[in-house]
Design a protein around this motif. Sequence first.
Motif, mmCIF file in Angstrom:
data_model
loop_
_atom_site.group_PDB
_atom_site.id
_atom_site.type_symbol
_atom_site.label_atom_id
_atom_site.label_comp_id
_atom_site.label_asym_id
_atom_site.label_seq_id
_atom_site.Cartn_x
_atom_site.Cartn_y
_atom_site.Cartn_z
ATOM 1 N N SER A 78 -3.083 -10.901 -3.660
ATOM 2 C CA SER A 78 -4.524 -10.723 -3.359
ATOM 3 C C SER A 78 -4.755 -9.136 -3.452
ATOM 4 O O SER A 78 -3.827 -8.473 -3.270
ATOM 5 C CB SER A 78 -5.025 -10.993 -2.175
ATOM 6 O OG SER A 78 -4.416 -10.492 -1.007
ATOM 7 N N VAL A 79 -5.882 -8.693 -3.518
ATOM 8 C CA VAL A 79 -6.211 -7.336 -3.608
ATOM 9 C C VAL A 79 -7.756 -7.291 -2.621
ATOM 10 O O VAL A 79 -8.766 -7.768 -3.110
ATOM 11 C CB VAL A 79 -6.453 -6.745 -4.995
ATOM 12 C CG1 VAL A 79 -6.926 -5.077 -4.718
ATOM 13 C CG2 VAL A 79 -5.622 -6.802 -6.019
ATOM 14 N N ASP A 80 -7.502 -6.935 -1.660
ATOM 15 C CA ASP A 80 -8.427 -7.207 -0.306
ATOM 16 C C ASP A 80 -9.368 -5.936 -0.135
ATOM 17 O O ASP A 80 -10.739 -6.042 0.094
ATOM 18 C CB ASP A 80 -8.040 -7.650 0.980
ATOM 19 C CG ASP A 80 -7.266 -8.895 0.765
ATOM 20 O OD1 ASP A 80 -7.698 -9.966 0.369
ATOM 21 O OD2 ASP A 80 -6.101 -8.933 1.024
ATOM 22 N N ILE A 81 -8.754 -4.555 -0.546
ATOM 23 C CA ILE A 81 -9.346 -3.359 -0.178
ATOM 24 C C ILE A 81 -8.975 -2.542 -1.178
ATOM 25 O O ILE A 81 -7.721 -2.438 -1.687
ATOM 26 C CB ILE A 81 -8.738 -2.791 1.150
ATOM 27 C CG1 ILE A 81 -9.325 -3.804 2.235
ATOM 28 C CG2 ILE A 81 -9.587 -1.435 1.582
ATOM 29 C CD1 ILE A 81 -8.534 -3.386 3.673
ATOM 30 N N ALA A 82 -9.912 -1.663 -1.700
ATOM 31 C CA ALA A 82 -9.704 -0.597 -2.854
ATOM 32 C C ALA A 82 -10.246 0.521 -2.260
ATOM 33 O O ALA A 82 -11.463 0.722 -2.106
ATOM 34 C CB ALA A 82 -10.209 -1.050 -4.042
ATOM 35 N N PHE A 83 -9.465 1.577 -1.869
ATOM 36 C CA PHE A 83 -9.814 3.010 -1.516
ATOM 37 C C PHE A 83 -9.667 3.733 -2.787
ATOM 38 O O PHE A 83 -8.568 4.370 -2.949
ATOM 39 C CB PHE A 83 -9.143 3.351 -0.227
ATOM 40 C CG PHE A 83 -9.719 4.622 0.157
ATOM 41 C CD1 PHE A 83 -10.868 4.995 -0.029
ATOM 42 C CD2 PHE A 83 -8.743 5.578 0.613
ATOM 43 C CE1 PHE A 83 -11.286 6.458 0.413
ATOM 44 C CE2 PHE A 83 -9.138 6.885 1.247
ATOM 45 C CZ PHE A 83 -10.375 7.090 1.132
ATOM 46 N N ASN A 84 -10.799 4.137 -3.566
ATOM 47 C CA ASN A 84 -10.743 4.824 -4.960
ATOM 48 C C ASN A 84 -11.107 6.334 -4.315
ATOM 49 O O ASN A 84 -12.155 6.648 -4.223
ATOM 50 C CB ASN A 84 -11.833 4.252 -5.774
ATOM 51 C CG ASN A 84 -11.625 2.767 -5.919
ATOM 52 O OD1 ASN A 84 -10.502 2.378 -6.238
ATOM 53 N ND2 ASN A 84 -12.661 1.889 -5.975
ATOM 54 N N ASN A 85 -9.952 6.997 -4.240
ATOM 55 C CA ASN A 85 -10.044 8.383 -3.505
ATOM 56 C C ASN A 85 -9.316 9.569 -4.313
ATOM 57 O O ASN A 85 -9.793 10.515 -4.032
ATOM 58 C CB ASN A 85 -9.204 8.098 -2.265
ATOM 59 C CG ASN A 85 -8.840 9.352 -1.461
ATOM 60 O OD1 ASN A 85 -9.622 10.068 -0.836
ATOM 61 N ND2 ASN A 85 -7.703 9.857 -1.732
ATOM 62 N N ALA A 86 -8.814 9.115 -5.413
ATOM 63 C CA ALA A 86 -8.132 10.266 -6.061
ATOM 64 C C ALA A 86 -9.132 11.202 -6.756
ATOM 65 O O ALA A 86 -10.238 10.694 -7.118
ATOM 66 C CB ALA A 86 -7.124 9.862 -7.038
ATOM 67 N N GLY A 87 -8.726 12.506 -6.604
ATOM 68 C CA GLY A 87 -9.796 13.530 -7.311
ATOM 69 C C GLY A 87 -9.072 14.945 -7.162
ATOM 70 O O GLY A 87 -8.153 15.075 -6.678
#
Length: 249
Positions: A78-87
Motif C-alpha cells: 500500500s501507499v498510505d502517506i506521501a510526504f512530498n518534501n524534496a526541494g
Amino acid sequence: MQRLQDRVAVITGAGSGIGLATARRFAQEGAKVVVVDLDEVAGTKAADEVGGLYVQADVSVEDDVVRMFQTAHDTFGSVDIAFNNAGISPPDDDSILTTGIDAWRRVQEVNLTSVYYCCKHVIPYMRRQGKGSIVNTASFVAVMGSATSQISYTASKGGVLAMTRELGVQFAREGIRVNAVCPGPVDTPLLQELFAKDPERAQRRLVHIPIGRFARAEEIAAAVAFLASDDASFITAAEFLVDGGISSA
Ligand code: NAD
C-alpha cells in the motif's frame, strides 16, 4: 498502538534536513518508511538508520516518481502517506530583475512540478485504498513573500500551496487528505548553504522571528507526523504554518 503503526510512508528528500527528521519520526511512530532521495549516499544511510527502504529518484523526472511509488506499493502492499518534501534553495541573485529563465525553470521543476508528479501518481493508489494522507512542503514565504529576493523559490512554494488547496478540496470525499506544511527558517543544510553565501541574511531573518531562533528540523517533523496521522482526520486543504510566528510579525 503507535500513531502511524504499519502505515507505508514515502518521503522525498529524506536523506537530509526536514525529510530525514521526518523519516526518523515516522519510524518511531511505527511507519514503514520509503526513503527517496537523489543523493544515494545520504539516502542509503537514512534508510539504514530508520530500517526503511531506499529508492533513488529525481523527483523532477516523472518516470522516477512513477517508479518510486510502484516500488513502495510492490514492497509493502500500500501507499498510505506521501510526504512530498524534496526541494532546492533559490539560485544566487534570485530577483525578478536578474533571475534567468533556466534558473527559474529548474526551481519550478524541482520544487513545484515534482509535487504535481507526486500527487498525480500517488492519488490513484490512495483512491483504490479509499484513504490516504498527503503532506506537501511549502514555506512561510508562500504566504508572506520575502524581502530577500527569491522570486523563483517563492513562486514555486506559492504553487505548492495552491495545488494543495485544490487537491484537498477535490479529493476530500474520497478519504484523501492533502495538506501543506509551511516551515519558517529551519536550521538544515539548505538554509546553511543560503546563509553561507550571504551571512548578513541570517541576521536579518533572525530578528524577524518572534520565537527568536531558527526551527529545528525535528519541530517540522512533529507537525508533519500530526498531519499525516488520524489525529488530523478533519484537516485537509490546510496551510499549516510552523514558523515561529514570522508570518504574523
Ligand atoms: P535539505 O537540502 O537539507 O534536504 C533536501 C533533500 O532533498 C536533500 O537530501 C537532497 O538531496 C534532496 N533533493 C534535492 N533535489 C532532489 C531531487 N530532484 N530529487 C530527489 N531528491 C532531491 O533541505 P531542507 O531544508 O530539509 O528542505 C526540505 C524542504 O523544505 C524543501 O522543499 C525546502 O524548500 C523546504 N523548506 C525549507 C526551509 C528551511 O529553512 N530549511 C524553510 C521552508 C521550506
